[in-house]
Motif scaffolding. Structure first.
Motif, short mmCIF file in Angstrom:
data_model
loop_
_atom_site.label_atom_id
_atom_site.label_comp_id
_atom_site.label_asym_id
_atom_site.label_seq_id
_atom_site.Cartn_x
_atom_site.Cartn_y
_atom_site.Cartn_z
N ILE A 98 37.16 25.12 5.50
CA ILE A 98 37.75 25.52 4.22
C ILE A 98 36.79 26.46 3.48
O ILE A 98 37.23 27.44 2.86
CB ILE A 98 38.11 24.29 3.38
CG1 ILE A 98 39.30 23.57 4.00
CG2 ILE A 98 38.42 24.68 1.93
CD1 ILE A 98 39.62 22.23 3.38
N LYS A 101 37.25 29.81 4.89
CA LYS A 101 38.51 30.40 4.44
C LYS A 101 38.35 30.98 3.02
O LYS A 101 38.84 32.09 2.73
CB LYS A 101 39.62 29.34 4.46
CG LYS A 101 40.97 29.82 3.92
CD LYS A 101 41.96 28.65 3.85
CE LYS A 101 43.29 29.09 3.28
NZ LYS A 101 44.10 29.84 4.24
N ILE A 102 37.70 30.23 2.14
CA ILE A 102 37.53 30.68 0.76
C ILE A 102 36.69 31.95 0.69
O ILE A 102 37.00 32.88 -0.06
CB ILE A 102 36.89 29.56 -0.09
CG1 ILE A 102 37.86 28.38 -0.23
CG2 ILE A 102 36.49 30.08 -1.47
CD1 ILE A 102 37.25 27.15 -0.88
N LYS A 107 43.47 31.99 8.43
CA LYS A 107 44.53 30.99 8.50
C LYS A 107 43.96 29.73 9.15
O LYS A 107 43.21 29.82 10.14
CB LYS A 107 45.70 31.51 9.33
CG LYS A 107 46.36 32.78 8.78
CD LYS A 107 47.24 32.46 7.59
CE LYS A 107 48.05 33.70 7.19
NZ LYS A 107 48.95 33.43 6.07
N ILE A 108 44.28 28.56 8.62
CA ILE A 108 43.77 27.31 9.16
C ILE A 108 44.91 26.43 9.65
O ILE A 108 45.88 26.19 8.92
CB ILE A 108 42.96 26.53 8.11
CG1 ILE A 108 41.76 27.35 7.63
CG2 ILE A 108 42.47 25.21 8.69
CD1 ILE A 108 40.96 26.63 6.55
N SER A 145 42.57 18.43 1.17
CA SER A 145 42.45 19.73 1.84
C SER A 145 43.80 20.41 2.05
O SER A 145 43.85 21.58 2.48
CB SER A 145 41.75 19.56 3.19
OG SER A 145 42.54 18.80 4.09
N LYS A 146 44.90 19.72 1.76
CA LYS A 146 46.23 20.26 2.04
C LYS A 146 46.45 21.66 1.49
O LYS A 146 47.02 22.52 2.19
CB LYS A 146 47.31 19.30 1.51
CG LYS A 146 48.72 19.83 1.74
CD LYS A 146 49.79 18.88 1.23
CE LYS A 146 51.17 19.49 1.45
NZ LYS A 146 52.25 18.58 1.00
N PRO A 147 46.05 21.99 0.23
CA PRO A 147 46.31 23.35 -0.28
C PRO A 147 45.66 24.45 0.56
O PRO A 147 46.11 25.61 0.49
CB PRO A 147 45.71 23.31 -1.69
CG PRO A 147 45.70 21.87 -2.07
CD PRO A 147 45.43 21.13 -0.79
N PHE A 148 44.64 24.11 1.33
CA PHE A 148 43.92 25.12 2.11
C PHE A 148 44.42 25.20 3.56
O PHE A 148 44.05 26.12 4.29
CB PHE A 148 42.42 24.81 2.11
CG PHE A 148 41.82 24.75 0.73
CD1 PHE A 148 41.44 25.92 0.08
CD2 PHE A 148 41.67 23.53 0.08
CE1 PHE A 148 40.88 25.87 -1.19
CE2 PHE A 148 41.12 23.48 -1.19
CZ PHE A 148 40.74 24.65 -1.82
N ILE A 149 45.20 24.23 3.99
CA ILE A 149 45.70 24.20 5.36
C ILE A 149 47.03 24.95 5.43
O ILE A 149 47.97 24.65 4.69
CB ILE A 149 45.90 22.75 5.86
CG1 ILE A 149 44.60 21.94 5.70
CG2 ILE A 149 46.37 22.75 7.31
CD1 ILE A 149 43.43 22.46 6.50
N ASP A 150 47.09 25.92 6.32
CA ASP A 150 48.32 26.73 6.44
C ASP A 150 49.37 26.04 7.29
O ASP A 150 50.57 26.25 7.08
CB ASP A 150 47.97 28.09 7.04
CG ASP A 150 47.05 28.90 6.13
OD1 ASP A 150 47.56 29.50 5.17
OD2 ASP A 150 45.83 28.90 6.38
#
Length: 373
Positions: A98, A101-102, A107-108, A145-150
């Motif tokens: 994550i 990604k930030i 894409k994760i 972590s859901k908001p960061f997982i695509d």
């Protein structure tokens, strides 16, 4: 045409682990659209593949001190690769992935192989007093972590209900069988031989001690039975116990143990066997999961002797592939008699055990994710 860079990232799995490499990795590589990189722990014999890059991060046992540094080593590998899609399958990597990604954008996909909190809570891998805390910590991390997982890949249908946080962005991709090019199953004559195999992870929860006891009891009635145990055992104390138990039993042999065994060797042992054992102990962490070895045994048309879990038994009986028993209480004479009198696999070949049904879903999910920029 420029290929999209994809990195598989794991701490718990070797770089040539079947789901990452043989199934997902090769399926994506064959499209010629993606550059595949696999990050994991090293194995002795890494397979060669022109389209796949290997990035081992450590070569010590996965329960060693070096594992504490593995997330940082994985992050450094990812910095070097600069992937546009990262598929991780270890909760310990969520924070560093994550962070990548930030900072850099990517894409994760979180490939959920196991119900990790339940594994922690209901197995004896960790000290009893720590289990509730660690299980809650892992689940909390997964939810936060859901908001960061695509997107999520779920290896089991049952995970959809158990993991509501994956709703609206998940694809169920089961761990079905893909043949890496080994010979087709041989013809077997029921009752002619009784070469048994226990393959995959060697652990108490997966019934390794029950498998040994089962072989002992059958050997009392039939002297031509053998048992091959092939796989990796992460717990040295258990491995020493197993070696002690089989030391005076020449009809039981162990292949591997200290280190992971190449999947092709596991499949060769399955192909050479007559019976596959699935003696899992009843446990909340596995009761609603479908062991990959069932697909492998069925692909090689092995009769299965498996613990009488209704989830597995219903599926296997529909294919005529099993004898369900209770490994804690069974009559060896009755088991041998039923084996010799049963005609297995009357329905012929069934496609619902093969990876091809899952490959279509994998390719579509990745295509959708890559095109949604």
């Amino acid at each position: 045409m420029r290929k999209t860079k994809i990195a598989f990232a794991s701490i718990l799995k070797p770089v040539d682990e079947p789901r990452m490499y043989e199934k997902m990795g090769l399926s994506l590589d064959q499209t010629n659209k993606y550059e595949i990189n696999i990050i994991g722990f090293s194995t002795k014999n890494i397979s060669k593949s022109a389209g796949i890059q290997w990035h081992p991060i450590y070569n010590s046992p996965r329960l060693s001190f070096k594992r504490l540094l593995a997330p940082w080593k994985c992050y450094r590998k990812i910095l070097k690769v600069k992937p546009e899609v990262i598929i991780l399958n270890t909760p310990e990597l969520l924070i560093v992935i994550i962070a990548y990604k930030i900072i850099f954008g990517s894409k994760i996909i979180y490939d959920i192989r196991e119900n990790y909190p339940e594994n922690i809570r209901y197995t004896n891998t960790y000290p009893r007093l720590l289990r509730p805390f660690l299980a809650s910590l892992v689940r909390g991390l997964e939810i936060l972590s859901k908001p960061f997982i695509d997107h999520y890949f779920l290896a089991e249908k049952s995970y959809a209900a158990a993991m509501a946080f994956t709703r609206n962005k998940r694809t169920i991709i089961e761990n079905k069988f893909k043949n890496p090019g080994l010979p087709l199953p041989k013809t077997r004559i029921a009752g002619h031989h009784f070469k048994m195999v226990y393959s995959g992870t060697i652990a108490e929860n997966y019934g390794i001690l029950e498998a040994i006891h089962f072989a002992e009891k059958l050997f009392e009635y039939r002297k031509d039975i053998t048992l091959t145990i092939i796989g990796y055992c992460a717990k040295p104390k258990l491995l020493q116990e197993i070696k002690k138990l089989i030391a005076d039993k020449p009809y039981i042999r162990l292949i591997g143990g200290e280190k992971p065994v190449p999947h092709t060797e596991v499949l060769k042992a399955i192909g050479d066997a007559d019976v596959g054992l699935v003696p899992y102990r009843s446990n909340k962490s596995t009761d609603n999961c479908f062991p990959t070895k069932i697909y492998e045994y069925m692909a090689y048309r092995l009769p299965l002797i498996l613990q009488n879990n209704p989830y597995w038994v219903d599926f296997c009986l529909s294919h005529g592939s099993c004898i369900p028993i209770d490994f804690l209480s069974f009559d060896p004479e009755k088991v041998l008699d039923k084996y010799s009198k049963t005609t297995f696999y009357r329905t012929g070949k069934s496609m619902d055990i093969y990876w091809e049904t899952e490959e279509v879903k994998l390719l579509q999910a990745i295509e959708n994710l890559v095109s949604d920029k």
